[in-house]
Motif scaffolding. Structure first.
Motif, PDB file in Angstrom:
ATOM      1  N   VAL A 100      31.255  11.536 -54.341  1.00  0.00           N
ATOM      2  CA  VAL A 100      31.916  10.359 -53.798  1.00  0.00           C
ATOM      3  C   VAL A 100      31.320   9.135 -54.477  1.00  0.00           C
ATOM      4  N   ILE A 115      38.782   8.223 -47.431  1.00  0.00           N
ATOM      5  CA  ILE A 115      37.731   7.998 -46.432  1.00  0.00           C
ATOM      6  C   ILE A 115      38.027   8.774 -45.151  1.00  0.00           C
ATOM      7  N   ILE A 154      35.644  11.525 -44.887  1.00  0.00           N
ATOM      8  CA  ILE A 154      34.244  11.150 -44.733  1.00  0.00           C
ATOM      9  C   ILE A 154      33.914  11.031 -43.256  1.00  0.00           C
ATOM     10  N   MET A 196      31.078   6.160 -42.268  1.00  0.00           N
ATOM     11  CA  MET A 196      30.870   5.114 -43.263  1.00  0.00           C
ATOM     12  C   MET A 196      29.941   4.075 -42.644  1.00  0.00           C
ATOM     13  N   ARG A 233      34.660   8.516 -38.385  1.00  0.00           N
ATOM     14  CA  ARG A 233      36.068   8.831 -38.611  1.00  0.00           C
ATOM     15  C   ARG A 233      36.794   8.935 -37.276  1.00  0.00           C
ATOM     16  N   ALA A 245      28.149   6.542 -47.395  1.00  0.00           N
ATOM     17  CA  ALA A 245      29.110   7.513 -46.877  1.00  0.00           C
ATOM     18  C   ALA A 245      28.377   8.810 -46.550  1.00  0.00           C
ATOM     19  N   GLY A 271      29.218  12.546 -45.741  1.00  0.00           N
ATOM     20  CA  GLY A 271      30.322  13.487 -45.751  1.00  0.00           C
ATOM     21  C   GLY A 271      30.268  14.521 -44.647  1.00  0.00           C
ATOM     22  N   TYR A 296      33.113  16.823 -48.729  1.00  0.00           N
ATOM     23  CA  TYR A 296      32.126  16.135 -49.563  1.00  0.00           C
ATOM     24  C   TYR A 296      30.790  16.047 -48.827  1.00  0.00           C
ATOM     25  N   LYS A 339      25.145  12.615 -48.599  1.00  0.00           N
ATOM     26  CA  LYS A 339      25.172  11.181 -48.382  1.00  0.00           C
ATOM     27  C   LYS A 339      25.266  10.464 -49.720  1.00  0.00           C
TER      28      LYS A 339
END
Length: 119
Positions: A2, A28, A31, A34, A53, A97, A99, A104, A107
């Motif tokens: 990412v 995103i 993810i 964030m 998320r 980020a 994951g 993903y 970090k």
């Protein structure tokens, strides 16, 4: 992998506003979390706020009521709106980020953007 690219930093007078952007190279939505961190000269990097998320944002006490994290899934971008800026908000701001267990894992960090608040 990412890739995160921050932008929007600069020099502003106390009481002013800035909006930072963090553009991600992946959706995103994939993810887990964030976040925005900052690092002042001579100090450790600290969490400013994060957004999960599908959830709402949380902030460190020192920025509550002044900073707002938002996201645009269509642009794969997370924002940090900073109002009523204070000299103590000066530092390099980093996008992060996490994951989680998604596609993903791991970090990821952006390169950082400088924010300087003059008194």
């Amino acid at each position: 992998q990412v890739r995160l690219v921050e932008s929007g930093g600069g020099l502003v007078q106390a009481g002013g506003s800035l909006r930072l952007s963090c553009a991600a190279s992946v959706s995103i939505f994939s993810i887990n979390t964030m976040a925005w961190y900052r690092q002042a000269p001579g100090k450790q990097r600290e969490l400013v706020g994060s957004i999960i998320r599908g959830g709402s944002a949380n902030y460190v006490d020192s920025v509550k009521g002044r900073f707002t994290i938002s996201r645009d899934y269509g642009k794969n971008t997370v924002y940090l709106q900073m109002n009523s800026l204070k000299p103590e908000d000066t530092g390099v701001y980093y996008c992060n980020a996490d994951g989680g267990t998604g596609p993903y894992p791991g970090k990821y960090w952006g390169q950082g953007t400088q924010v300087t608040v003059s008194s």
